[in-house]
Scaffold this active site. Structure first.
Site, PDB file in Angstrom:
ATOM      1  N   HIS A 129     -11.502  -7.151 -11.533  1.00 27.11           N
ATOM      2  CA  HIS A 129     -10.126  -6.832 -11.925  1.00 27.11           C
ATOM      3  C   HIS A 129      -9.182  -7.860 -11.297  1.00 27.11           C
ATOM      4  O   HIS A 129      -9.334  -8.212 -10.122  1.00 27.11           O
ATOM      5  CB  HIS A 129      -9.768  -5.418 -11.457  1.00 27.11           C
ATOM      6  CG  HIS A 129      -8.498  -4.898 -12.061  1.00 27.11           C
ATOM      7  ND1 HIS A 129      -7.259  -5.268 -11.591  1.00 27.11           N
ATOM      8  CD2 HIS A 129      -8.279  -4.067 -13.101  1.00 27.11           C
ATOM      9  CE1 HIS A 129      -6.334  -4.663 -12.320  1.00 27.11           C
ATOM     10  NE2 HIS A 129      -6.922  -3.933 -13.248  1.00 27.11           N
ATOM     11  N   GLU A 131      -6.276  -7.654 -10.130  1.00 28.31           N
ATOM     12  CA  GLU A 131      -5.613  -7.227  -8.891  1.00 28.31           C
ATOM     13  C   GLU A 131      -6.544  -7.359  -7.686  1.00 28.31           C
ATOM     14  O   GLU A 131      -6.141  -7.814  -6.614  1.00 28.31           O
ATOM     15  CB  GLU A 131      -5.114  -5.772  -9.013  1.00 28.31           C
ATOM     16  CG  GLU A 131      -4.289  -5.385  -7.789  1.00 28.31           C
ATOM     17  CD  GLU A 131      -3.985  -3.900  -7.713  1.00 28.31           C
ATOM     18  OE1 GLU A 131      -3.655  -3.291  -8.752  1.00 28.31           O
ATOM     19  OE2 GLU A 131      -4.079  -3.353  -6.593  1.00 28.31           O
TER      20      GLU A 131
HETATM   21  S1  SF4 Z   1       3.317   0.514 -10.857  1.00 24.07           S
HETATM   22 FE1  SF4 Z   1       2.690  -1.558 -10.299  1.00 24.07          FE
HETATM   23  S2  SF4 Z   1       0.950  -1.265  -8.944  1.00 24.07           S
HETATM   24 FE2  SF4 Z   1       1.218   0.639 -10.069  1.00 24.07          FE
HETATM   25  S3  SF4 Z   1      -0.110   0.456 -11.875  1.00 24.07           S
HETATM   26 FE3  SF4 Z   1       1.923  -0.258 -12.471  1.00 24.07          FE
HETATM   27  S4  SF4 Z   1       1.834  -2.458 -12.150  1.00 24.07           S
HETATM   28 FE4  SF4 Z   1       0.136  -1.610 -11.012  1.00 24.07          FE
END
Ligand code: SF4
Length: 308
Positions: A129, A131
């Protein structure tokens, strides 16, 4: 007619919404020549719509031409991305628009602080992923120990046994299951011989404990998961809408299956099948963070049509 209920907090989170707004705004201002590195959202339909607005998605950073107007998505990037872009004269404040979600930046900061304070940081997340790749950069890059499944406490225990760090800390990708993260920690704690993983507050003030974990699952994810859980418990069937690559959507589907309700994971209303709704009184609909409202509405309308 059966009752159709949409789960609370279903669909786009603020981070994804903001990233799309930034990309559209930048594309409009620059006569459409805007590059986005990677999928802005894990939703094929939304990506196609944005491509029609002239946004160019590339998977490989080398495909971005020198000086190109570029947008970085919400998931967060490793520092190497910024370095490569800088070599191409793509720089923040000039032609680089960074849509990294502040809640992802928060995880990067937590990872760095733990690392700087002597912790060996273990990440609960999906290895491929974006992230997780971005967060790993702030730790040990490819060598960061990532645990992908809540059931894999044994892997973490082995890792601790086979390495010899003074302190260990667990953090999570923002979109993982709240229940899964808790299960992982509880399972590790039930077998750990010389201590327990204790919660380190987000303020990061207490950094002395040998084993610690930080709750880095973002609030929109938590709200979406609890909304889905609520709807799954009161429905005869749940339709989960989300992209095939969407980690948080898959978590919602897994939650429904775990609760035991009949559930289907779809990308758009065309995949709905009339027979799913035979003898169903209560129909629940939920959607991952990368699902726009119009897709949720299309699904609801199609279900109404099929059940009327
Ligand atoms: S709020 Fe930000 S951290 Fe949470 S799922 Fe959405 S993009 Fe990802």
């Amino acid at each position: 007619m059966p009752e159709i209920k949409v789960a609370k907090h279903a669909g786009f989170c603020f981070g994804v919404k903001k990233a799309i707004e930034i990309a559209e705004e930048v594309a409009q201002k620059n006569n459409h020549k805007t590059y986005v590195l990677g999928q802005l959202v894990h939703n094929e339909k939304v990506i196609k719509d944005l491509e029609n607005e002239g946004i160019i998605f590339v998977e490989n950073i080398q495909e971005i031409p020198k000086n190109a107007i570029t947008v970085l998505r919400a998931h967060g990037e490793p520092g190497t991305t910024y370095q490569i872009l800088e070599q191409k004269s793509i720089i923040k404040g000039k032609n680089l628009n960074d849509a990294t979600c502040p809640l992802v930046t928060l995880v990067h900061n937590v990872a760095t602080k733990l690392n700087n304070n002597g912790y060996e940081v273990i990440l609960f997340g999906k290895r491929n992923h974006p992230e997780a790749i971005g967060t790993s950069y702030h730790l040990k890059g490819k060598d960061t120990f990532i645990v992908e499944h809540a059931e894999d406490s044994g892997l973490v225990l082995d890792y601790i046994k086979n390495t010899n760090y003074d302190k260990y800390a667990l953090i999570s990708q923002t979109t993982m299951s709240v229940y899964g993260y808790k299960k992982l920690i509880d399972d590790i704690n039930s077998k750990l011989a010389d201590g327990k993983f204790e919660q380190i507050p987000l303020s990061m003030k207490e950094l002395t404990t040998k084993y610690g974990y930080v709750d880095t699952i973002c609030n929109p994810t938590k709200q979406r998961q609890s909304g889905t859980e609520g709807i799954a418990r009161e429905s005869d069937i749940v339709i989960v809408i989300g992209g095939l690559n969407s980690s948080n959507s898959k978590e919602l589907y897994a939650k429904c299956k775990e609760i035991g309700v009949e559930a289907y994971f779809i990308q758009s209303e065309e995949q709905l099948q009339k027979e799913w709704f035979i003898n169903k009184e209560k129909i629940g609909v939920t959607a991952g963070a990368s699902t726009p409202d119009y897709l949720i509405n299309d699904v609801v309308e199609k279900i109404k049509e099929m059940t009327s």
